[in-house]
Design an enzyme around this catalytic site. Structure first.
Site, PDB file in Angstrom:
ATOM      1  N   CYS A  49       0.838  -1.192   0.000  1.00 19.41           N
ATOM      2  CA  CYS A  49       0.000   0.000   0.000  1.00 19.41           C
ATOM      3  C   CYS A  49       0.879   1.250   0.000  1.00 19.41           C
ATOM      4  O   CYS A  49       1.797   1.372   0.817  1.00 19.41           O
ATOM      5  CB  CYS A  49      -0.890  -0.034   1.234  1.00 19.41           C
ATOM      6  N   GLU A  50       0.614   2.177  -0.900  1.00 26.69           N
ATOM      7  CA  GLU A  50       1.442   3.374  -0.990  1.00 26.69           C
ATOM      8  C   GLU A  50       1.161   4.368   0.139  1.00 26.69           C
ATOM      9  O   GLU A  50       1.911   5.326   0.317  1.00 26.69           O
ATOM     10  CB  GLU A  50       1.256   4.066  -2.336  1.00 26.69           C
ATOM     11  N   HIS A  51       0.102   4.130   0.914  1.00 29.03           N
ATOM     12  CA  HIS A  51      -0.212   5.040   2.006  1.00 29.03           C
ATOM     13  C   HIS A  51       0.511   4.673   3.298  1.00 29.03           C
ATOM     14  O   HIS A  51       0.924   5.557   4.050  1.00 29.03           O
ATOM     15  CB  HIS A  51      -1.726   5.056   2.260  1.00 29.03           C
ATOM     16  N   HIS A  52       0.655   3.366   3.565  1.00 30.14           N
ATOM     17  CA  HIS A  52       1.312   2.932   4.795  1.00 30.14           C
ATOM     18  C   HIS A  52       2.482   1.989   4.541  1.00 30.14           C
ATOM     19  O   HIS A  52       3.142   1.559   5.489  1.00 30.14           O
ATOM     20  CB  HIS A  52       0.303   2.222   5.713  1.00 30.14           C
ATOM     21  N   GLN A  54      -4.917  -0.477  -4.971  1.00 27.07           N
ATOM     22  CA  GLN A  54      -5.442  -1.634  -5.698  1.00 27.07           C
ATOM     23  C   GLN A  54      -6.232  -1.232  -6.932  1.00 27.07           C
ATOM     24  O   GLN A  54      -6.116  -1.877  -7.988  1.00 27.07           O
ATOM     25  CB  GLN A  54      -6.315  -2.499  -4.777  1.00 27.07           C
ATOM     26  N   HIS A  61      -5.721  -6.102   2.693  1.00 25.89           N
ATOM     27  CA  HIS A  61      -4.849  -4.962   2.952  1.00 25.89           C
ATOM     28  C   HIS A  61      -4.423  -4.961   4.413  1.00 25.89           C
ATOM     29  O   HIS A  61      -5.249  -4.773   5.308  1.00 25.89           O
ATOM     30  CB  HIS A  61      -5.576  -3.657   2.594  1.00 25.89           C
ATOM     31  N   CYS A  72      -2.796  -2.781   5.948  1.00 24.96           N
ATOM     32  CA  CYS A  72      -2.955  -1.481   6.597  1.00 24.96           C
ATOM     33  C   CYS A  72      -4.305  -1.417   7.312  1.00 24.96           C
ATOM     34  O   CYS A  72      -4.519  -0.557   8.171  1.00 24.96           O
ATOM     35  CB  CYS A  72      -2.834  -0.345   5.579  1.00 24.96           C
TER      36      CYS A  72
END
Length: 212
Positions: free
Chosen positions: A97-100, A138, A166, A168
Site C-alpha cells: 500500500c502506498e499510504h502505509h 489496488q 490490505h 494497513c
C-alpha cells in the site's frame, strides 16, 4: 522564507526529485526507523538488518525496473483460429500500500478474448507482478494491468479482477483481518456484453457469490 531558511537552503545540496539514494543512504534510513521504533540498530540482532531490508526492497519493488509492455511483445499466432476466452485465475500477488507501505496480499484473475494472437500464460502472471511489485493502490493496479493488456495485445476484450487483503486495515487501524477488497476492470467485449462478463465471472468463481 526566513533568513535562516534561505541560508540553510543555500548550504543544502540540490537533489533532483528522481535521484535515487545510494545503498548506504537507504541503510542509514533503516537505522533511523529502527531508532524511531524504539530499538538500538547497533545491538547484535539488528546489525545486519539495514542491509537485509535494502536487499528485500530490491525484491519487493523490482517492478519499477520492469517494462510491462515488453513482457507482452512475444506472441503466438498458430492457434488454429482460437477466438474464445483465455483466463488465468488465482494468480497470487504481493504488493504494498502506498499510504502505509503495508502488504497487500491477494489473487488476480486475468482474462482476454484474442483476435489473431495469444501470449504465453506465464507472461500474464509476470504482468501482474510487474505492477504489484510497486507501491500501489489496488484500484490503480487493477486498471494498469487491464489497460496494458488491452493496448499491447489489442484483443476483443480484457477483464481483470483483483481480490486483496490490505494489511494497513488488518494489522493496524481498525484491525479487521480476513476482509478482502474486490476490484474489477472490464474493457471491450467484457464491458459491452453482459453475457461475456458473466461467463468470465463464472469461470473465476464470481467473488460476490463465493459464500452463497
Amino acid at each position: 522564507m526566513t533568513k535562516v531558511e534561505k541560508n540553510l537552503k543555500g548550504r543544502m545540496p540540490v537533489q533532483r526529485p528522481d535521484a535515487r539514494p545510494t545503498r548506504e543512504e537507504a541503510e542509514d534510513a533503516v537505522r533511523t526507523l529502527l531508532r524511531w521504533a524504539g530499538d538500538d540498530p547497533h545491538r547484535e540482532g539488528l546489525l545486519d538488518t539495514p542491509s537485509r531490508v535494502a536487499r528485500a526492497y530490491q525484491d519487493w519493488f523490482r517492478g519499477y525496473n520492469e517494462d510491462p509492455d515488453a513482457m507482452l511483445q512475444r506472441t503466438f499466432e498458430e492457434v488454429e483460429g482460437y477466438d474464445e476466452m483465455v483466463v488465468l485465475r488465482d494468480i497470487r500477488f504481493e504488493s504494498y500500500c502506498e499510504h502505509h507501505m503495508a502488504p497487500i496480499i491477494g489473487k488476480a484473475h486475468v482474462g482476454y478474448i484474442p483476435t489473431d494472437r495469444v501470449v504465453g500464460i506465464s507472461k500474464l502472471a509476470r504482468l501482474v507482478d510487474a505492477y504489484a511489485k510497486r507501491l500501489q493502490v489496488q484500484e490503480k493496479m487493477n486498471a494498469q494491468i487491464a489497460q496494458t493488456l488491452f493496448t499491447v495485445l489489442k484483443p476483443k476484450g480484457v477483464a481483470v479482477v483483483l481480490e486483496g487483503e490490505h494489511h494497513c486495515m488488518s494489522t493496524r487501524g481498525v484491525h479487521k483481518p480476513g476482509v478482502s477488497m474486490v476490484t474489477s476492470t472490464m474493457l471491450g467485449s467484457f464491458r459491452d456484453d453482459p453475457s461475456t462478463r458473466k461467463e468470465f465471472l463464472n469461470i473465476i468463481g464470481n467473488p460476490t457469490n463465493r459464500l452463497s
